[in-house]
Design a protein around this motif. Structure first.
Motif, PDB file in Angstrom:
ATOM      1  N   LEU A  88      -3.163   0.261  -5.100  1.00  8.38           N
ATOM      2  CA  LEU A  88      -2.105  -0.553  -4.490  1.00  8.38           C
ATOM      3  C   LEU A  88      -0.981  -0.698  -5.504  1.00  8.38           C
ATOM      4  CD1 LEU A  88      -4.050  -3.485  -2.781  1.00  8.38           C
ATOM      5  CD2 LEU A  88      -2.564  -1.850  -1.633  1.00  8.38           C
TER       6      LEU A  88
ATOM      7  N   LYS B 216       0.873  -1.174   0.000  1.00  2.00           N
ATOM      8  CA  LYS B 216       0.000   0.000   0.000  1.00  2.00           C
ATOM      9  C   LYS B 216       0.911   1.225   0.000  1.00  2.00           C
ATOM     10  CE  LYS B 216      -4.132   1.686   2.310  1.00  2.00           C
ATOM     11  NZ  LYS B 216      -3.887   2.874   3.079  1.00  2.00           N
TER      12      LYS B 216
ATOM     13  N   MET C 134      -9.459  -0.364   2.579  1.00  4.22           N
ATOM     14  CA  MET C 134      -9.376   0.271   1.255  1.00  4.22           C
ATOM     15  C   MET C 134     -10.700   0.206   0.511  1.00  4.22           C
ATOM     16  SD  MET C 134      -5.570  -0.679  -0.031  1.00  4.22           S
ATOM     17  CE  MET C 134      -5.573   0.583  -1.303  1.00  4.22           C
TER      18      MET C 134
ATOM     19  N   PHE D  76      -5.324  -2.889   4.441  1.00  4.37           N
ATOM     20  CA  PHE D  76      -5.894  -3.338   3.155  1.00  4.37           C
ATOM     21  C   PHE D  76      -7.423  -3.395   3.266  1.00  4.37           C
ATOM     22  CE2 PHE D  76      -2.137  -6.045   1.356  1.00  4.37           C
ATOM     23  CZ  PHE D  76      -1.427  -4.884   1.175  1.00  4.37           C
TER      24      PHE D  76
ATOM     25  N   ASP E   7       2.055   3.524   3.186  1.00  5.61           N
ATOM     26  CA  ASP E   7       1.709   2.875   4.445  1.00  5.61           C
ATOM     27  C   ASP E   7       3.003   2.501   5.167  1.00  5.61           C
ATOM     28  OD1 ASP E   7       0.822   1.371   6.515  1.00  5.61           O
ATOM     29  OD2 ASP E   7      -0.105  -0.201   5.303  1.00  5.61           O
TER      30      ASP E   7
END
Ligand code: FES
Length: 254
Positions: free
Chosen positions: A91, A44, A85, A82, A47
């Motif tokens: 991604l 990601k 999302m 995740f 992140d």
């Protein structure tokens, strides 16, 4: 084998069972080249908890729609991020990686446990003949996969540890009976190591070919860090990410 690194928009991301999510990504080139048994390294962007890519087996790939699907369990900060999302978010995806399953002619038995069932979905779609499934879980909740597999399977055998659905016991409890009653050309297994070991032993006795898909912690996913190596039964060191994750069971279990 060609691989790509691409920004992939999320198309769908929703739970399919308690703590298990299914995510569909748009990644055209990967979808066209992916083979059942291969995996993706996914990150990601931005992140901090997930600056390394994480491996996910490909649960499905649709070359026409240009989509790839992963099925994941919420296990830590990364997968929780995740799960939050939404469609349209991006991604970074690298793949397809690794060596996939052999697409054998004839009726195959696919034996899966837990998230190991996910790559068998793509395999079932890719095989020339509809396979027979043998899946196992602790209880009825854990064999929710049945609904996903039904359109792809010629037959589905189920085992649960508590006997709440199917045969009480493990996949290996029922496997000898399935091998006896079905005309099979080969077996593929994916799931916990202990299950795959038991399956491989029984299938070896029956004299059928057997492939296993290994899961190891992977840092690079491309054969560079050596973090995923193991010694085969013939004493050769192999990398799960680059030489596998799919191996002939005889290479893994004596
Ligand atoms: Fe780095 Fe396999 S994950 S060599």
């Amino acid at each position: 084998m060609r691989k790509f690194v691409t920004d992939a928009p999320v198309l769908e991301n929703a739970p399919i069972a308690e703590g298990i999510y299914r995510m569909v990504l748009h990644a055209e080139k990967i979808a066209i080249t992916a083979r059942a048994g291969q995996f993706l390294m996914v990150m990601k962007p931005g992140d901090a908890a997930a600056f390394l890519r994480r491996p996910f087996g490909i649960a499905d790939a649709d070359a026409v729609a240009g989509t790839v699907t992963i099925i994941y369990r919420l296990v830590g900060k990364g997968t929780k991020a995740f799960a939050r999302m939404k469609a349209g978010e991006m991604l970074s995806v690298e793949g397809p990686l690794g060596q996939g399953f052999t697409l054998r002619e004839g009726r195959q038995l696919l034996v899966g446990g837990g998230l190991g069932i996910a790559p068998l979905i793509f395999l079932a779609k890719s095989l020339p003949e509809k396979p027979v499934f043998l899946i196992g879980g602790k209880n009825e909740r854990e064999v929710f996969w049945k609904e996903l597999l039904e359109p792809l399977a010629e037959k589905i055998y189920i085992t649960t540890d508590d006997g709440s659905v199917g045969t009480k016991g493990f996949t290996t409890t029922l496997l000898p009976e399935v091998l006896q009653s079905e005309q099979l050309a080969g077996v593929v297994t994916c799931g916990p190591m202990i299950m795959m070991k038991g399956v491989a032993e029984i299938v070896k006795e029956a004299g059928l070919p057997c492939e296993v898909s290994l899961e190891k912690r992977m840092a690079c996913g491309i054969g560079v860090c050596l973090g995923c190596t193991f010694e085969t039964t013939s004493g050769v060191r192999k990398k799960v990410c680059a030489d596998g994750p799919v191996f002939d069971a005889r290479e893994v279990f004596a």
